[in-house]
Design a protein around this motif. Structure first.
Motif, PDB file in Angstrom:
ATOM      1  N   GLY A 121       0.782  -1.226   0.000  1.00 45.52           N
ATOM      2  CA  GLY A 121       0.000   0.000   0.000  1.00 45.52           C
ATOM      3  C   GLY A 121       0.815   1.277   0.000  1.00 45.52           C
ATOM      4  N   ASN A 122       2.109   1.201  -0.228  1.00 42.89           N
ATOM      5  CA  ASN A 122       2.956   2.390  -0.229  1.00 42.89           C
ATOM      6  C   ASN A 122       3.490   2.671  -1.625  1.00 42.89           C
ATOM      7  N   GLY A 123       3.155   3.834  -2.146  1.00 40.69           N
ATOM      8  CA  GLY A 123       3.651   4.235  -3.456  1.00 40.69           C
ATOM      9  C   GLY A 123       2.937   3.526  -4.590  1.00 40.69           C
ATOM     10  N   ALA A 124       3.285   3.944  -5.782  1.00 48.05           N
ATOM     11  CA  ALA A 124       2.676   3.377  -6.985  1.00 48.05           C
ATOM     12  C   ALA A 124       3.567   2.283  -7.565  1.00 48.05           C
ATOM     13  N   VAL A 125       2.933   1.206  -7.969  1.00 47.48           N
ATOM     14  CA  VAL A 125       3.643   0.101  -8.618  1.00 47.48           C
ATOM     15  C   VAL A 125       4.290   0.610  -9.903  1.00 47.48           C
ATOM     16  N   VAL A 126       5.510   0.166 -10.171  1.00 50.58           N
ATOM     17  CA  VAL A 126       6.216   0.490 -11.414  1.00 50.58           C
ATOM     18  C   VAL A 126       6.391  -0.832 -12.177  1.00 50.58           C
ATOM     19  N   PRO A 127       5.440  -1.158 -13.068  1.00 51.80           N
ATOM     20  CA  PRO A 127       5.515  -2.451 -13.752  1.00 51.80           C
ATOM     21  C   PRO A 127       6.665  -2.522 -14.749  1.00 51.80           C
ATOM     22  N   TRP A 128       7.106  -3.756 -14.998  1.00 48.77           N
ATOM     23  CA  TRP A 128       8.128  -4.009 -15.999  1.00 48.77           C
ATOM     24  C   TRP A 128       7.493  -3.961 -17.381  1.00 48.77           C
ATOM     25  N   PRO A 129       8.259  -3.557 -18.413  1.00 47.43           N
ATOM     26  CA  PRO A 129       7.736  -3.669 -19.777  1.00 47.43           C
ATOM     27  C   PRO A 129       7.396  -5.137 -20.055  1.00 47.43           C
ATOM     28  N   GLU A 130       6.504  -5.378 -20.981  1.00 42.37           N
ATOM     29  CA  GLU A 130       6.041  -6.737 -21.269  1.00 42.37           C
ATOM     30  C   GLU A 130       7.187  -7.725 -21.462  1.00 42.37           C
ATOM     31  N   SER A 131       8.249  -7.323 -22.121  1.00 46.22           N
ATOM     32  CA  SER A 131       9.366  -8.233 -22.376  1.00 46.22           C
ATOM     33  C   SER A 131      10.494  -8.095 -21.346  1.00 46.22           C
ATOM     34  N   GLY A 132      10.304  -7.244 -20.344  1.00 40.06           N
ATOM     35  CA  GLY A 132      11.355  -7.013 -19.356  1.00 40.06           C
ATOM     36  C   GLY A 132      11.205  -7.875 -18.123  1.00 40.06           C
ATOM     37  N   GLN A 133      12.304  -8.032 -17.406  1.00 39.50           N
ATOM     38  CA  GLN A 133      12.284  -8.748 -16.133  1.00 39.50           C
ATOM     39  C   GLN A 133      13.517  -8.357 -15.327  1.00 39.50           C
ATOM     40  N   PRO A 134      13.478  -8.566 -14.028  1.00 40.42           N
ATOM     41  CA  PRO A 134      14.630  -8.236 -13.184  1.00 40.42           C
ATOM     42  C   PRO A 134      15.852  -9.080 -13.530  1.00 40.42           C
ATOM     43  N   HIS A 135      17.026  -8.527 -13.266  1.00 46.53           N
ATOM     44  CA  HIS A 135      18.291  -9.212 -13.557  1.00 46.53           C
ATOM     45  C   HIS A 135      18.457 -10.494 -12.753  1.00 46.53           C
ATOM     46  N   TRP A 136      17.799 -10.614 -11.633  1.00 45.45           N
ATOM     47  CA  TRP A 136      17.978 -11.757 -10.740  1.00 45.45           C
ATOM     48  C   TRP A 136      17.100 -12.961 -11.095  1.00 45.45           C
ATOM     49  N   ILE A 137      16.185 -12.817 -12.035  1.00 46.09           N
ATOM     50  CA  ILE A 137      15.263 -13.916 -12.375  1.00 46.09           C
ATOM     51  C   ILE A 137      16.008 -15.144 -12.896  1.00 46.09           C
ATOM     52  N   LYS A 138      16.824 -14.968 -13.914  1.00 47.19           N
ATOM     53  CA  LYS A 138      17.500 -16.115 -14.520  1.00 47.19           C
ATOM     54  C   LYS A 138      18.417 -16.825 -13.523  1.00 47.19           C
ATOM     55  N   PRO A 139      19.307 -16.109 -12.813  1.00 43.05           N
ATOM     56  CA  PRO A 139      20.154 -16.828 -11.858  1.00 43.05           C
ATOM     57  C   PRO A 139      19.362 -17.466 -10.708  1.00 43.05           C
ATOM     58  N   LEU A 140      18.272 -16.850 -10.287  1.00 42.49           N
ATOM     59  CA  LEU A 140      17.461 -17.462  -9.231  1.00 42.49           C
ATOM     60  C   LEU A 140      16.815 -18.743  -9.746  1.00 42.49           C
ATOM     61  N   ARG A 141      16.293 -18.694 -10.944  1.00 42.44           N
ATOM     62  CA  ARG A 141      15.690 -19.886 -11.545  1.00 42.44           C
ATOM     63  C   ARG A 141      16.724 -21.010 -11.636  1.00 42.44           C
ATOM     64  N   GLU A 142      17.939 -20.674 -12.028  1.00 43.16           N
ATOM     65  CA  GLU A 142      19.001 -21.679 -12.123  1.00 43.16           C
ATOM     66  C   GLU A 142      19.355 -22.246 -10.751  1.00 43.16           C
ATOM     67  N   ARG A 143      19.436 -21.384  -9.748  1.00 39.54           N
ATOM     68  CA  ARG A 143      19.771 -21.851  -8.397  1.00 39.54           C
ATOM     69  C   ARG A 143      18.679 -22.759  -7.817  1.00 39.54           C
ATOM     70  N   LEU A 144      17.439 -22.449  -8.158  1.00 43.37           N
ATOM     71  CA  LEU A 144      16.337 -23.256  -7.666  1.00 43.37           C
ATOM     72  C   LEU A 144      16.081 -24.473  -8.543  1.00 43.37           C
ATOM     73  N   SER A 145      16.714 -24.482  -9.714  1.00 46.07           N
ATOM     74  CA  SER A 145      16.568 -25.572 -10.681  1.00 46.07           C
ATOM     75  C   SER A 145      15.147 -25.730 -11.196  1.00 46.07           C
ATOM     76  N   TYR A 146      14.450 -24.608 -11.403  1.00 46.85           N
ATOM     77  CA  TYR A 146      13.119 -24.629 -11.982  1.00 46.85           C
ATOM     78  C   TYR A 146      13.139 -23.864 -13.289  1.00 46.85           C
ATOM     79  N   ARG A 147      12.347 -24.292 -14.197  1.00 48.85           N
ATOM     80  CA  ARG A 147      12.159 -23.542 -15.439  1.00 48.85           C
ATOM     81  C   ARG A 147      10.785 -22.919 -15.411  1.00 48.85           C
ATOM     82  N   CYS A 148      10.655 -21.799 -16.048  1.00 48.07           N
ATOM     83  CA  CYS A 148       9.367 -21.120 -16.122  1.00 48.07           C
ATOM     84  C   CYS A 148       8.385 -22.026 -16.871  1.00 48.07           C
ATOM     85  N   ALA A 149       7.222 -22.190 -16.299  1.00 42.47           N
ATOM     86  CA  ALA A 149       6.201 -23.043 -16.927  1.00 42.47           C
ATOM     87  C   ALA A 149       5.556 -22.353 -18.115  1.00 42.47           C
TER      88      ALA A 149
END
Length: 137
Positions: A109-137
């Motif tokens: 409830g604090n501040g306005a959400v700043v959404p990612w562009p449709e094709s964008g994502q945070p830099h940590w997504i890929k390495p986190l996915r690799e560390r957890l050994s999951y692929r995006c469904a």
């Protein structure tokens, strides 16, 4: 078969899943923020899961928090299961930094959400996915 609550579906994007849980990230550029959702309908509270599922969820929360903190260098990890607006059990894991837009207060409830562009994502997504050994469904 369980379905993801429409609000969670609208506010998050998929990182991956286990047979038991959806792993999603909040579509808000201001924070490194995960949402874990057990694949159950009509479960609001952690204690409503059977004991094995409670332990599995705790293990996943701990693994996600550990890796997200490592990847972001977060000073503090906020972990919570509020569920006041979305009745489906879901766990928030938020990497907090001193000086982030809501520090030291809560992000909800604090501040306005700043959404990612449709094709964008945070830099940590890929390495986190690799560390957890999951692929995006």
């Amino acid at each position: 078969m369980a379905e993801l609550h429409p609000r969670l579906l609208a506010d998050t994007r998929s990182l991956g899943e286990t047979t038991f849980c959806w792993i999603r990230w909040m579509n808000d550029q201001r924070f490194a923020w995960l949402v874990l959702v057990p694949k159950h309908d009509n479960i609001r509270e952690w204690y409503e899961l059977d004991a094995d599922e409670q332990h599995e969820l705790l293990d996943l929360v701990n693994r996600c928090a550990l890796h997200l903190q490592s990847l972001t260098g977060a000073l503090k990890m906020n972990i919570g299961a509020l569920g006041n607006l979305v009745p489906q059990l879901h766990i928030h894991i938020i990497a907090r930094q001193q000086g982030d837009p809501c520090w030291p207060g809560p992000v909800w409830g604090n501040g306005a959400v700043v959404p990612w562009p449709e094709s964008g994502q945070p830099h940590w997504i890929k390495p986190l996915r690799e560390r957890l050994s999951y692929r995006c469904a």
